[in-house]
Motif scaffolding. Structure first.
Motif, short mmCIF file in Angstrom:
data_model
loop_
_atom_site.label_atom_id
_atom_site.label_comp_id
_atom_site.label_asym_id
_atom_site.label_seq_id
_atom_site.Cartn_x
_atom_site.Cartn_y
_atom_site.Cartn_z
N THR B 158 0.55 -1.02 -0.23
CA THR B 158 0.14 -0.07 0.12
C THR B 158 0.65 1.31 0.18
N ARG B 159 1.81 0.75 0.73
CA ARG B 159 3.14 2.16 0.53
C ARG B 159 3.84 2.36 -0.97
N VAL B 160 4.10 1.80 -1.19
CA VAL B 160 3.82 1.90 -2.58
C VAL B 160 3.56 1.95 -3.36
N VAL B 161 2.17 1.99 -3.69
CA VAL B 161 1.02 2.41 -4.89
C VAL B 161 0.76 4.09 -4.47
N LYS B 162 1.25 4.35 -2.85
CA LYS B 162 0.93 5.70 -2.51
C LYS B 162 2.03 6.57 -3.10
N THR B 163 2.86 5.57 -3.07
CA THR B 163 4.42 6.27 -2.84
C THR B 163 4.55 6.78 -4.33
N THR B 164 4.00 6.24 -5.31
CA THR B 164 3.74 6.17 -6.56
C THR B 164 3.22 7.55 -7.14
N SER B 165 2.40 8.78 -6.50
CA SER B 165 1.72 9.42 -6.70
C SER B 165 3.02 10.61 -6.29
#
Lengths: 220, 228
Positions: B158-165
């Motif tokens: 979930t952190r990776v997905v958020k960090t893709t921002s």
């Protein structure tokens, strides 16, 4: 110009950025801790009406990136008539995101309190507020210290995202300087060192604190 | 005719362009998670070896990626790879590389922690029946460490997905970058568009992350129940 001279020239600007990062991070983290404690108490005591609201808030805040939250605050909210400065947006955004992480951390700590403590409190006739004040918070907060420490480090790193709404914090300072003078290596080096200067001592202090608290927990 | 802002979403090919941007975002996250997990598992196993210098180097790698914010990591690789090493990669590849290295560093710690939580007697029993080092990993340690490390792994996802921002910062044409283009193009005619575009991107991220974080919560609960 030598690398060292370039670095020296940029230091006053980085110093400014350093203190902006520290200031906004401190405000954001303190706010997040307050929001986190309130939300976790609401969840712990399953307060009607407020409990589902807290659940919705934490799920939204935890499952969306800070960058989009900031864009919303900075670009979309003025359309609704709510205009905040970039720094205010940064702090509000950090509190919004951080509050949900802190809430999860504190809830984890509160869950670690033995139920007999709560029953004993109820048995001697403590009100909900007294239970929170004298039983849940003192023990629960001590148990939440590891999560608190991780969240503090996480939120300080998140301040680097403030650069997207042009707050002149550390990352923004470095990117600006790179854009103007192209001394990429030097400025990135200062940037990494600056974050290390904040985060390494802090993580040592927090580890020490964790140990102290754990020691305290064994003492009773 | 007055625009209400929501029209911006459906006008022309705007919505399909946003979905295209979302695919770029998801693709980078998926590849980074895949590569990062494989590398991270190997590094995590290496970190349980009694080799001190190796452990020190891997620990240094982890701490570097932990201390430096991901925004800064992206810029480090984006600027320094072409300048110092003459490696000119497209922004998407740089981003995938940075995320994969970051995931690998975090995974290595999750795997190490999980492997070390497997009771010592399990390992000794395996050695006693004559398993080789890799057999021990394959049949004894990894199967037992897997459920211990899974919740943290899902959380990392979930952190990776958020960090893709952050991809937009190094000008990857991700969902946010495309959203900004649409907002700018329609700024005069539909100033409310900003609300709807960022709103839909907000929703996109939530829709991807919410199931993952539910799964993480579920796994954690199950593990706690198993412990009691």
């Amino acid at each position: 110009m030598s690398s060292w001279a370039i670095i020296q020239q940029s230091l006053p600007l980085f110093q400014k950025g350093f203190f902006i990062t520290l200031k906004l991070a401190t405000l954001g983290i303190l706010g997040a801790i307050v929001v986190g404690i309130i939300c976790s108490l609401i969840q712990y005591f399953h307060l009607p009406l407020l409990n589902p609201l807290v659940t919705i808030y934490t799920e939204i805040a935890r499952n969306t990136p800070l960058l989009i939250q900031l864009f919303f605050l900075y670009y979309a909210f003025p359309q609704l008539g709510l205009r905040l400065t970039a720094s205010q947006c940064g702090v509000v955004g950090l509190i919004f995101l951080g509050g949900s992480y802190m809430a999860a951390g504190f809830t984890g700590g509160f869950d670690g309190i033995s139920p007999s403590q709560l029953e004993a409190g109820q048995a001697i006739g403590l009100s909900r507020w007294q239970l929170a004040h004298y039983v849940v918070l003192p023990q629960g907060l001590a148990l939440s210290v590891p999560a608190l420490a991780a969240n503090i480090i996480f939120l300080i790193k998140e301040t680097s995202i403030f650069t997207v709404i042009a707050i002149p914090e550390l990352t923004n300072t470095a990117l600006d300087l790179i854009g103007m003078y192209y001394h990429t290596n030097e400025y990135l080096l200062v940037l990494v060192v600056a974050y290390a200067l904040i985060l390494i001592p802090l993580s040592i202090i927090l580890t020490y604190l964790e140990r102290r608290v754990r020691y305290g927990a064994f003492g009773n | 005719m007055a625009h209400s802002g929501i029209d911006v979403l459906t006008a022309g090919s705007n919505f399909s362009r946003l979905l295209g941007g979302l695919w770029v975002t998801v693709k980078i996250a998926l590849i980074a998670i895949l590569i990062g997990t494989i590398v991270g598992i190997l590094l995590g196993i290496l970190r349980t070896l009694p080799n001190r210098p190796l452990r020190f180097i891997l620990r240094l790698y982890l701490e570097f990626f932990r201390i430096v914010p991901t925004v800064v990591l992206l810029f480090l690789f984006y600027y320094i790879l072409p300048k110092q090493f003459n490696v000119n990669l497209p922004a998407e590849t740089v981003a995938t590389l940075v995320f994969a290295l970051w995931v690998a560093s975090e995974m290595s710690d999750i795997v190490r922690g999980a492997l070390e939580s497997v009771p010592q007697h399990q390992k000794e029993a395996g050695q006693a029946i004559g398993l080789s080092y890799w057999q021990l990993q394959r049949y004894v340690l990894i199967p037992q460490a897997w459920p211990l490390g899974l919740p943290a792994t899902v959380n990392l996802m979930t952190r990776v997905v958020k960090t893709t921002s952050l991809l937009m910062l190094i000008s990857v044409m991700d969902v946010i970058n495309i959203g900004q283009q649409i907002i700018e193009a329609n700024n005069k005619t539909a100033p409310n568009g900003v609300f709807w575009i960022y709103g839909i991107i907000f929703m996109f991220y939530f829709i991807i992350n919410y199931p993952l974080s539910r799964w993480d919560k579920h796994l954690n609960k199950r593990r706690l129940e198993a412990n009691h």
